[in-house]
Design a protein around this motif. Structure first.
Motif, PDB file in Angstrom:
ATOM      1  N   SER A 136       0.833  -1.207   0.000  1.00  0.00           N
ATOM      2  CA  SER A 136       0.000   0.000   0.000  1.00  0.00           C
ATOM      3  C   SER A 136       0.861   1.247   0.000  1.00  0.00           C
ATOM      4  O   SER A 136       0.573   2.211  -0.721  1.00  0.00           O
ATOM      5  CB  SER A 136      -0.912   0.012   1.227  1.00  0.00           C
ATOM      6  OG  SER A 136      -1.812  -1.060   1.186  1.00  0.00           O
ATOM      7  N   THR A 172       3.937   1.484  -1.109  1.00  0.00           N
ATOM      8  CA  THR A 172       4.588   1.555  -2.416  1.00  0.00           C
ATOM      9  C   THR A 172       3.634   2.139  -3.448  1.00  0.00           C
ATOM     10  O   THR A 172       4.006   3.006  -4.233  1.00  0.00           O
ATOM     11  CB  THR A 172       5.060   0.154  -2.860  1.00  0.00           C
ATOM     12  OG1 THR A 172       5.929  -0.366  -1.868  1.00  0.00           O
ATOM     13  CG2 THR A 172       5.755   0.204  -4.194  1.00  0.00           C
ATOM     14  N   LEU A 173       2.399   1.688  -3.426  1.00  0.00           N
ATOM     15  CA  LEU A 173       1.386   2.200  -4.348  1.00  0.00           C
ATOM     16  C   LEU A 173       1.122   3.677  -4.070  1.00  0.00           C
ATOM     17  O   LEU A 173       1.042   4.493  -4.998  1.00  0.00           O
ATOM     18  CB  LEU A 173       0.097   1.399  -4.222  1.00  0.00           C
ATOM     19  CG  LEU A 173      -1.054   1.810  -5.137  1.00  0.00           C
ATOM     20  CD1 LEU A 173      -0.650   1.668  -6.602  1.00  0.00           C
ATOM     21  CD2 LEU A 173      -2.280   0.977  -4.840  1.00  0.00           C
ATOM     22  N   ILE A 201       4.153  10.385  -6.559  1.00  0.00           N
ATOM     23  CA  ILE A 201       5.150  10.789  -7.553  1.00  0.00           C
ATOM     24  C   ILE A 201       4.472  11.141  -8.871  1.00  0.00           C
ATOM     25  O   ILE A 201       4.796  12.154  -9.508  1.00  0.00           O
ATOM     26  CB  ILE A 201       6.204   9.677  -7.743  1.00  0.00           C
ATOM     27  CG1 ILE A 201       7.067   9.587  -6.488  1.00  0.00           C
ATOM     28  CG2 ILE A 201       7.062   9.923  -8.977  1.00  0.00           C
ATOM     29  CD1 ILE A 201       7.976   8.378  -6.443  1.00  0.00           C
ATOM     30  N   PHE A 202       3.498  10.325  -9.280  1.00  0.00           N
ATOM     31  CA  PHE A 202       2.774  10.601 -10.518  1.00  0.00           C
ATOM     32  C   PHE A 202       2.026  11.930 -10.425  1.00  0.00           C
ATOM     33  O   PHE A 202       2.035  12.740 -11.361  1.00  0.00           O
ATOM     34  CB  PHE A 202       1.804   9.454 -10.817  1.00  0.00           C
ATOM     35  CG  PHE A 202       1.075   9.613 -12.112  1.00  0.00           C
ATOM     36  CD1 PHE A 202       1.731   9.473 -13.323  1.00  0.00           C
ATOM     37  CD2 PHE A 202      -0.284   9.908 -12.118  1.00  0.00           C
ATOM     38  CE1 PHE A 202       1.057   9.622 -14.518  1.00  0.00           C
ATOM     39  CE2 PHE A 202      -0.970  10.064 -13.308  1.00  0.00           C
ATOM     40  CZ  PHE A 202      -0.299   9.916 -14.519  1.00  0.00           C
ATOM     41  N   THR A 203       1.388  12.179  -9.280  1.00  0.00           N
ATOM     42  CA  THR A 203       0.663  13.441  -9.070  1.00  0.00           C
ATOM     43  C   THR A 203       1.608  14.633  -9.116  1.00  0.00           C
ATOM     44  O   THR A 203       1.299  15.664  -9.727  1.00  0.00           O
ATOM     45  CB  THR A 203      -0.090  13.405  -7.722  1.00  0.00           C
ATOM     46  OG1 THR A 203      -0.933  12.262  -7.685  1.00  0.00           O
ATOM     47  CG2 THR A 203      -0.924  14.656  -7.513  1.00  0.00           C
ATOM     48  N   ASN A 247       3.175   5.835  -2.718  1.00  0.00           N
ATOM     49  CA  ASN A 247       4.349   6.586  -3.187  1.00  0.00           C
ATOM     50  C   ASN A 247       4.303   6.776  -4.703  1.00  0.00           C
ATOM     51  O   ASN A 247       4.605   7.856  -5.206  1.00  0.00           O
ATOM     52  CB  ASN A 247       5.642   5.877  -2.793  1.00  0.00           C
ATOM     53  CG  ASN A 247       5.982   6.064  -1.340  1.00  0.00           C
ATOM     54  OD1 ASN A 247       5.502   6.987  -0.694  1.00  0.00           O
ATOM     55  ND2 ASN A 247       6.811   5.183  -0.810  1.00  0.00           N
ATOM     56  N   SER A 248       3.922   5.720  -5.413  1.00  0.00           N
ATOM     57  CA  SER A 248       3.836   5.821  -6.874  1.00  0.00           C
ATOM     58  C   SER A 248       2.784   6.842  -7.280  1.00  0.00           C
ATOM     59  O   SER A 248       3.003   7.649  -8.195  1.00  0.00           O
ATOM     60  CB  SER A 248       3.501   4.462  -7.477  1.00  0.00           C
ATOM     61  OG  SER A 248       4.505   3.538  -7.188  1.00  0.00           O
ATOM     62  N   ILE A 249       1.644   6.829  -6.630  1.00  0.00           N
ATOM     63  CA  ILE A 249       0.577   7.796  -6.928  1.00  0.00           C
ATOM     64  C   ILE A 249       1.044   9.205  -6.616  1.00  0.00           C
ATOM     65  O   ILE A 249       0.808  10.138  -7.399  1.00  0.00           O
ATOM     66  CB  ILE A 249      -0.706   7.440  -6.143  1.00  0.00           C
ATOM     67  CG1 ILE A 249      -1.300   6.139  -6.677  1.00  0.00           C
ATOM     68  CG2 ILE A 249      -1.724   8.574  -6.212  1.00  0.00           C
ATOM     69  CD1 ILE A 249      -2.428   5.576  -5.834  1.00  0.00           C
TER      70      ILE A 249
END
Length: 149
Positions: A116, A118-119, A125-127, A121-123
């Motif tokens: 969760s 990791t997900l 960074i994408f934002t 963090n990815s969201i």
């Protein structure tokens, strides 16, 4: 050899009481222990190999299982293991199985939390990337407007 196979089970002492209030005698304790130790070794496989808990459980369970498989007499099993009566060992093995289930649940919770995060963090960074891209696009638009003025 014949005497050991035939006479020994016939001469084996029958345990009448454990001497512990609430702890009943288990007439087939050896078979119960062998079954419980087998289940323990199977279920502990779900715990990561590098965990100290798994290594400790596998070590003492294998030793206890080996003794139970080598000996037929409950008194000899108790003496060789020196961890109490076979009925107490049965309770310990049952408790260990419950603890393994809890440990597996803990590892699953930690793993899902890690995934969760990791997900998340990815969201994040994408934002941030989208915000930066939007900001740069706005800067380009402002520069075009200034050039025209």
């Amino acid at each position: 050899m014949f005497l050991r196979m035939v006479a020994r089970p016939l001469m084996a002492k029958v345990k009448e009481t454990t001497g512990i209030v609430g702890l009943e005698v288990v007439p087939n304790a050896r078979e119960v222990l062998i079954s419980l130790y087998g289940k323990t070794l199977k279920e502990i496989q779900a715990v990561p190999e590098d965990e100290g808990y798994r290594k400790a459980v596998e070590s003492f369970t294998r030793h206890r299982l080996k003794v139970c498989q080598e000996e037929d007499d409950w008194e000899i099993i108790e003496k060789r293991l020196a961890c109490g009566q076979v009925e107490e060992l049965i309770e310990e093995a049952q408790d260990e199985l419950k603890l393994i289930a809890k440990m597996i649940g803990t590892y699953i919770s930690i793993l899902s939390l890690s995934l969760s995060l990791t997900l998340l963090n990815s969201i994040l960074i994408f934002t941030l990337f989208l915000c930066l891209f939007s900001f740069l696009e706005q800067c380009r638009v402002i520069r075009r407007i200034r050039r025209k003025i």
